[in-house]
Design a protein around this motif. Structure first.
Motif, PDB file in Angstrom:
ATOM      1  N   ILE A 118      -3.690  -4.161  22.257  1.00 13.70           N
ATOM      2  CA  ILE A 118      -4.899  -4.458  21.503  1.00 13.70           C
ATOM      3  C   ILE A 118      -5.493  -3.183  20.921  1.00 13.70           C
ATOM      4  O   ILE A 118      -5.962  -3.153  19.788  1.00 13.70           O
ATOM      5  N   GLY A 119      -5.467  -2.098  21.703  1.00 10.64           N
ATOM      6  CA  GLY A 119      -5.966  -0.823  21.198  1.00 10.64           C
ATOM      7  C   GLY A 119      -5.185  -0.353  19.991  1.00 10.64           C
ATOM      8  O   GLY A 119      -5.761   0.164  19.017  1.00 10.64           O
ATOM      9  N   LEU A 120      -3.861  -0.522  20.012  1.00 10.75           N
ATOM     10  CA  LEU A 120      -3.036  -0.125  18.868  1.00 10.75           C
ATOM     11  C   LEU A 120      -3.338  -1.004  17.654  1.00 10.75           C
ATOM     12  O   LEU A 120      -3.363  -0.521  16.518  1.00 10.75           O
ATOM     13  N   GLN A 121      -3.542  -2.292  17.894  1.00  5.42           N
ATOM     14  CA  GLN A 121      -3.835  -3.184  16.780  1.00  5.42           C
ATOM     15  C   GLN A 121      -5.160  -2.831  16.115  1.00  5.42           C
ATOM     16  O   GLN A 121      -5.291  -2.886  14.893  1.00  5.42           O
ATOM     17  N   GLN A 122      -6.140  -2.467  16.926  1.00  6.30           N
ATOM     18  CA  GLN A 122      -7.417  -2.043  16.366  1.00  6.30           C
ATOM     19  C   GLN A 122      -7.240  -0.780  15.535  1.00  6.30           C
ATOM     20  O   GLN A 122      -7.749  -0.670  14.410  1.00  6.30           O
ATOM     21  N   LYS A 123      -6.499   0.178  16.082  1.00  7.81           N
ATOM     22  CA  LYS A 123      -6.243   1.431  15.371  1.00  7.81           C
ATOM     23  C   LYS A 123      -5.529   1.161  14.051  1.00  7.81           C
ATOM     24  O   LYS A 123      -5.842   1.740  13.003  1.00  7.81           O
ATOM     25  N   PHE A 124      -4.564   0.235  14.079  1.00  8.40           N
ATOM     26  CA  PHE A 124      -3.787  -0.051  12.885  1.00  8.40           C
ATOM     27  C   PHE A 124      -4.647  -0.682  11.792  1.00  8.40           C
ATOM     28  O   PHE A 124      -4.563  -0.316  10.622  1.00  8.40           O
ATOM     29  N   LEU A 125      -5.482  -1.670  12.167  1.00 10.78           N
ATOM     30  CA  LEU A 125      -6.308  -2.317  11.154  1.00 10.78           C
ATOM     31  C   LEU A 125      -7.272  -1.339  10.511  1.00 10.78           C
ATOM     32  O   LEU A 125      -7.462  -1.334   9.291  1.00 10.78           O
ATOM     33  N   LEU A 126      -7.882  -0.495  11.313  1.00  7.52           N
ATOM     34  CA  LEU A 126      -8.788   0.506  10.753  1.00  7.52           C
ATOM     35  C   LEU A 126      -8.036   1.431   9.800  1.00  7.52           C
ATOM     36  O   LEU A 126      -8.570   1.859   8.778  1.00  7.52           O
ATOM     37  N   LEU A 131       0.818  -1.219   0.000  1.00 11.87           N
ATOM     38  CA  LEU A 131       0.000   0.000   0.000  1.00 11.87           C
ATOM     39  C   LEU A 131       0.850   1.267   0.000  1.00 11.87           C
ATOM     40  O   LEU A 131       0.321   2.370  -0.124  1.00 11.87           O
ATOM     41  N   GLY A 132       2.156   1.115   0.148  1.00 14.17           N
ATOM     42  CA  GLY A 132       3.015   2.290   0.230  1.00 14.17           C
ATOM     43  C   GLY A 132       3.035   2.899   1.620  1.00 14.17           C
ATOM     44  O   GLY A 132       3.333   4.087   1.786  1.00 14.17           O
ATOM     45  N   GLY A 133       2.714   2.077   2.628  1.00 10.96           N
ATOM     46  CA  GLY A 133       2.672   2.564   4.008  1.00 10.96           C
ATOM     47  C   GLY A 133       1.257   2.866   4.450  1.00 10.96           C
ATOM     48  O   GLY A 133       0.340   2.957   3.636  1.00 10.96           O
ATOM     49  N   VAL A 134       1.082   2.984   5.752  1.00 11.20           N
ATOM     50  CA  VAL A 134      -0.221   3.265   6.343  1.00 11.20           C
ATOM     51  C   VAL A 134      -0.094   4.431   7.306  1.00 11.20           C
ATOM     52  O   VAL A 134       0.853   4.495   8.092  1.00 11.20           O
ATOM     53  N   ARG A 135      -1.039   5.360   7.237  1.00 13.53           N
ATOM     54  CA  ARG A 135      -1.016   6.550   8.094  1.00 13.53           C
ATOM     55  C   ARG A 135      -1.764   6.247   9.397  1.00 13.53           C
ATOM     56  O   ARG A 135      -2.923   5.828   9.379  1.00 13.53           O
ATOM     57  N   GLY A 185       1.250  12.003  17.418  1.00 14.08           N
ATOM     58  CA  GLY A 185       0.965  12.700  16.173  1.00 14.08           C
ATOM     59  C   GLY A 185       0.632  11.720  15.064  1.00 14.08           C
ATOM     60  O   GLY A 185       0.369  10.545  15.310  1.00 14.08           O
ATOM     61  N   THR A 186       0.673  12.205  13.824  1.00 16.56           N
ATOM     62  CA  THR A 186       0.330  11.387  12.658  1.00 16.56           C
ATOM     63  C   THR A 186       1.598  10.976  11.923  1.00 16.56           C
ATOM     64  O   THR A 186       2.474  11.808  11.668  1.00 16.56           O
TER      65      THR A 186
END
Length: 366
Positions: free
Chosen positions: A253-261, A202-206, A225-226
């Motif tokens: 788990i919270g980070l993993q949820q954020k990452f998948l979204l 994907l060229g990275g994920v924000r 930050g972003t």
């Protein structure tokens, strides 16, 4: 609907030291519904990519791994459903061997089934129920044969997520069928480490974080930050444990949820499905992280199966944790609660709605 994908938590205990669960001091089991959302969303993504790309890219077939569950288990299994309904065992495995050691400090070898869902799709395939089995549930592992042909004897009071690491997929399927009395029609396993190549495709994920992350164990640091993360940094992001919260699984788990979204948002933003070249790269990475039973072991079969589920809205899918109570001998473990668990499995077998009484878990007070 009281049990949906937006609810929080799931059963399971959490070690702050990040080590393997060996019976040492642990936090009591907690609800972890976030993992269900992560796994179900990833499954939907994989099926969507396969369903769109199979007729263009037959070469993707070679990416898929499959196991012959029927051959391994033989005929000593529960009968199939009397309807056209389907039961699918979905595992989310966290492989920490070899190249995947960079997921964390690398002190834990092998692979574990960190997430297990029995997905029941009743006749008509317009709805679905996903039953989560807490990883710390004590079960009786029936005698089974490993993928390498080794015979494992029956063993009582085994932690559920150890069955996969000791016996492999067939032993997990046999254990679930034994405890539920329900035949699993299909098996799907998603390796979360497969996200690395997906992110790079994907060229990275924000991603955006509200606080600094500093993990002294892995050396991973990220300012609040972003940021656009590549595959390697994404692995460190989703695996960091010591850099967030109290060092337990809950912060991770919270980070993993954020990452998948963030991944799903990136797929939508880039219009991946509208770009054949990018679609191939993403589908190539996604299928490499997937293992299925031989019945859906080709991209054609997988795509056909995915299209048969298109009438199901993942957002309204009912998710239920297997009712459990604390074990009387070891309060850090849980066991299936009776009669609630029997009521739950019976409802799935007959295709009837799950009664509210079967959704109550004494270990969580819910």
């Amino acid at each position: 609907m009281s049990h949906t994908l937006t609810e929080h938590g799931a059963g399971g205990s959490h070690r702050k030291d990040g080590g393997a669960d060996d019976g040492g001091p642990e936090r009591p089991p907690r609800r972890r519904r976030v993992w269900r959302w992560v796994l179900l969303a990833l499954l939907v993504l994989v099926l969507a990519l396969g369903g769109t790309a199979w007729w263009l890219y037959h070469g993707l077939d070679s990416n898929l791994n499959n196991v012959d569950i029927d051959k391994s288990l033989g005929k000593d299994r529960p009968e199939k459903l009397p309807t056209s309904g389907q039961n699918i065992l979905v595992l989310g495995s966290d492989s920490r061997a070899g190249a995947n050691a960079e997921l964390d400090s690398g002190h834990v070898s092998g692979a574990r089934s960190d997430t297990a869902l029995v997905m029941h799709i009743p006749e008509g395939r317009s709805r679905a129920t996903a039953v989560s089995i807490p990883r710390d549930t004590l079960v009786t592992r029936p005698a089974c044969t490993t993928g390498k042909g080794r015979q494992l004897p029956e063993a009582r009071r085994q932690m559920f997520n150890s069955v996969y690491s000791l016996g492999g997929p067939a032993c997990v399927v046999k254990t679930v069928e034994s405890m539920s009395g329900i035949r699993m029609d299909h098996y799907m396993e998603v390796d979360f480490a497969g996200f690395k190549d997906l992110v790079d495709a994907l060229g990275g994920v924000r991603v955006t974080t509200e606080e600094d992350i500093h993990d002294p164990k892995s050396g991973f640091d990220l300012k609040a930050g972003t940021h656009r993360l590549d595959g390697t940094k994404s692995l460190r992001f989703v695996r960091t444990r010591y850099g967030v919260g109290d060092g337990s699984d809950l912060g991770r788990i919270g980070l993993q949820q954020k990452f998948l979204l963030a991944v799903l948002t990136e797929v939508q933003h880039q219009d991946v499905l509208g770009s054949p070249r990018k679609l191939y790269r993403v589908a190539d990475a996604a299928t490499k992280s997937l293992t299925t039973d031989s019945g859906i072991g080709s991209l054609t079969d997988l795509a056909r199966f995915g299209r048969s589920l298109k009438g199901i809205d993942p957002g309204s899918m009912e998710t239920i944790m297997l009712p459990v109570r604390y074990d009387t001998q070891d309060p850090n473990r849980v066991v299936a609660a009776h009669p609630q668990s029997e009521q739950l499995w019976k409802a799935l077998h007959t295709g009837q709605p799950v009664p509210e009484s079967a959704k109550k878990s004494p270990a969580t007070g819910g």
